[in-house]
Design an enzyme around this catalytic site. Structure first.
Site, PDB file in Angstrom:
ATOM      1  N   GLY A   1       0.940  -1.276  -0.172  1.00 45.28           N
ATOM      2  CA  GLY A   1      -0.071   0.091  -0.100  1.00 45.28           C
ATOM      3  C   GLY A   1       0.776   1.276   0.043  1.00 45.28           C
TER       4      GLY A   1
ATOM      5  CB  CYS B   1       5.479  -4.314   0.374  1.00 43.02           C
ATOM      6  SG  CYS B   1       6.238  -2.637   0.043  1.00 43.02           S
ATOM      7  CE1 TYR B   2       1.227   1.466   5.221  1.00 39.13           C
ATOM      8  CE2 TYR B   2      -0.485  -0.548   5.383  1.00 39.13           C
ATOM      9  CZ  TYR B   2       0.015   0.778   5.780  1.00 39.13           C
ATOM     10  OH  TYR B   2      -0.728   1.522   6.806  1.00 39.13           O
TER      11      TYR B   2
ATOM     12  CG  HIS C   1       5.618  -5.782  -4.179  1.00 35.26           C
ATOM     13  ND1 HIS C   1       4.435  -5.844  -3.638  1.00 35.26           N
ATOM     14  CD2 HIS C   1       6.277  -4.799  -3.685  1.00 35.26           C
ATOM     15  CE1 HIS C   1       4.238  -4.552  -3.087  1.00 35.26           C
ATOM     16  NE2 HIS C   1       5.707  -3.928  -3.299  1.00 35.26           N
TER      17      HIS C   1
ATOM     18  CD  GLU D   1       2.842  -8.544  -4.944  1.00 33.11           C
ATOM     19  OE1 GLU D   1       3.422  -9.520  -4.218  1.00 33.11           O
ATOM     20  OE2 GLU D   1       2.248  -7.476  -4.460  1.00 33.11           O
TER      21      GLU D   1
ATOM     22  CG  ASP E   1     -16.173 -11.547 -19.863  1.00 30.78           C
ATOM     23  OD1 ASP E   1     -15.071 -12.456 -19.733  1.00 30.78           O
ATOM     24  OD2 ASP E   1     -15.739 -10.115 -19.551  1.00 30.78           O
TER      25      ASP E   1
ATOM     26  CE  LYS F   1     -11.821 -11.018 -20.963  1.00 29.99           C
ATOM     27  NZ  LYS F   1     -13.244 -10.545 -21.115  1.00 29.99           N
TER      28      LYS F   1
END
Ligand code: XMP
Length: 515
Positions: free
Chosen positions: A55, A82-83, A170, A172, A228, A371
């Site tokens: 964040g 992180c944050y 991070h 991710e 979708d 997606k």
């Protein structure tokens, strides 16, 4: 299906959705919630693990997002990123301070605790993505430092007994070379998830639960032919068959032959058991668009007219019990219902909800999926690959790829040019590798010469972009010979085009579409 849930508490970081995606890549179901979420709700959900995102704030400032100590005392493993890592230390009695220099970018991280479970199978040093000003200067009581960098004494820390893990980087982000491994270690080894969230199970269970919910009810779906709405329609069709009616509005602004392609898949001679209504409303749209050149006005007209047409069809059907929407998880998060970092791309949701249609309830079968998961579900359902891997196509269609007034003739020109472009890109084997590409029609006419005759015709613009999230993009490198072939075919085969240009602009400052 949901007995194995990991939740992500969003503290406003830009990578919140990525965290959830990485967890799901480990076949563990994951949902994003705001850090404001009540502790009682967390207990109710009873997740196997909790991940705190990054964040933009400093955790020691009074009005920064925080969470009570109780979160770390639930007996549920927590991973702070992180944050989230700094906050964990701050709340539990460690120290976080402002560093002299910002650590940013790919950074070598050395692991100092070889048997740390989060780093099982990870090399030391390992390259991780860092982006922080504040740093953990002192870990909280009960924690030990497990990794460091040249500038950062605490790149990772843990309290193994309480299953609390903090990493300053991070995992991710794909720049963290072994990040997926670390997340996998957390959700599997530390949280004890088996990793049985699979698409075939999702599809089967969704079909069952729709069947139960719908009973003998009537279901209505607006089908655009996009990924979708197609996947949503097929799920419904598998669940309730001909209780489903799909209305497909052909607004005359689709790509060449697209209307027929959609009909071939979903129509009465198609692949599925459902009622398919194709509304050929081309003339209505062209009439409404006559004389209109302003992009937002065109968008509005197309969106509104779409709703009117759909409404008329719905009235013919009478009362329906359920309306299907192809909402996917990023829509949910971005509209602020899920996480914290909310951005609403309003112009992407032209038209909104058809609130005039008489229905009792909405069904959103793809609400939990990203997606790429929608695509996987599509393949699982046996939807043709061509449809599943379709490029994004804007709701207002070619209306925003024709600069200036839209006319039937201009639509024909851009359809033909675009079809040639797609054909040649496919032939060159580039069809799947580029995020989005298309032909647009500029409003420019210029002088040319063809067969000794002077021409005064339109210029077609070709666009191809590489992009991950469609928020930023770069023009893609299409080989010269492909562009050359496309150009010569377009000027030779498409009437009223005498020039072809290739758009090299990125986004920003351009947008992907021309309007
Ligand atoms: P831009 O042009 O904003 O496009 O860079 C980003 C992505 O969004 C799509 N797009 C739209 N989709 N309705 C839609 O459904 C719209 O009005 C619209 N405008 C842009 C665009 O195709 C690209 O993928």
């Amino acid at each position: 299906m949901r007995n194995e849930l990991v939740i992500v508490l969003d503290f406003g970081g830009q990578y919140n959705q990525l965290v959830a995606r990485r967890v799901r890549e480990c076949n563990v179901y994951c949902e994003i919630y705001s850090y404001n979420m009540d502790i009682e709700k967390i207990k109710e959900l009873n997740p196997k693990g909790i991940i705190l995102t990054g964040g933009p704030n400093s955790c020691y400032e009074t009005d920064s997002p925080t969470y009570s100590r109780e979160l770390f005392e639930l007996g549920i493993p927590v991973l702070g990123l992180c944050y989230g890592a700094q906050l964990m230390m701050h709340v539990l009695g460690g120290k976080v301070e402002r560093a002299k220099v910002r650590e940013y970018g790919k950074t070598e991280v050395s692991i100092s605790k070889a048997d740390s479970e989060i780093f099982t199978g990870v090399n030391t040093p390992t390259v991780c993505w860092m982006s922080h000003f504040d740093y953990i200067s002192q870990v909280a009581p009960g924690f030990e430092v497990t990794a460091f960098t040249a500038d950062c004494p605490v790149a990772a820390a843990e309290n193994k007994d309480n299953s609390l893990y903090a990493v300053q980087f991070h995992p991710e982000v794909l720049h963290t070379v072994e990040g997926t491994k670390m997340i996998n270690n957390f959700v599997k080894d530390i949280c004890g998830c088996a990793g049985d969230w699979k698409m075939d199970a999702f599809v089967e269970e969704t079909i069952q639960s729709i069947r139960k919910k719908v009973g003998k009810g009537k279901v209505l779906c607006a089908l655009s032919g996009g990924v979708d709405s197609s996947v949503a329609a097929v799920l419904l069709s598998k669940a309730v068959g001909a209780q489903l009616t799909c209305v497909f509005v052909d607004h005359g602004l689709l790509r060449k032959n697209e209307g027929d392609e959609v009909e071939a898949v979903f129509g009465s001679d198609g692949l599925y058991d459902l009622n398919f209504i194709r509304v050929n409303a081309q003339d209505r749209f062209y009439q409404k668009l006559a004389g209109i050149a302003e992009p937002e006005e065109k968008r509005k007209i197309i969106g509104e007219e779409f709703i009117r047409v759909f409404e008329e069809e719905a009235r013919k059907i009478g009362t329906v019990d359920f309306l299907v929407q192809g909402t996917i998880y990023p829509d949910v998060v971005e509209s602020g219902l899920g996480g914290e970092s909310a951005v609403i791309k309003s112009h992407h949701n032209v038209g909104g909800l058809p609130d005039y249609v008489d229905f009792k309830e909405i069904i959103e079968p793809l609400r939990d999926l990203f997606k790429d998961e929608v695509r996987k579900a599509g393949l699982e359902l046996g939807i043709p690959e061509k449809l599943v891997f379709r490029q994004p196509f804007p709701g207002p269609g070619l209306g925003i790829r024709i600069i200036g007034e839209v006319t039937e003739e201009k639509v024909r020109i851009v359809q033909d040019a675009d079809a040639i472009y797609r054909e040649e890109m496919d032939a060159a084997g580039m069809g799947k590798s580029i995020g989005q590409y298309f032909a647009a029609l500029t409003n420019m006419r210029s002088v040319g010469v063809m067969g000794d005759e002077r021409t005064y015709d339109y210029a077609v613009a070709l666009r191809a972009v590489s992009t991950v999230d469609f928020m930023t993009a770069e023009s893609a490198e299409v080989p010269w010979e492909v562009l050359h072939r496309v150009t010569s075919r377009i000027v030779n085969e498409v009437n009223h085009v005498n020039r072809v240009m290739y758009d090299l602009t990125g986004k920003p400052p351009g947008t992907i579409e021309f309007e």
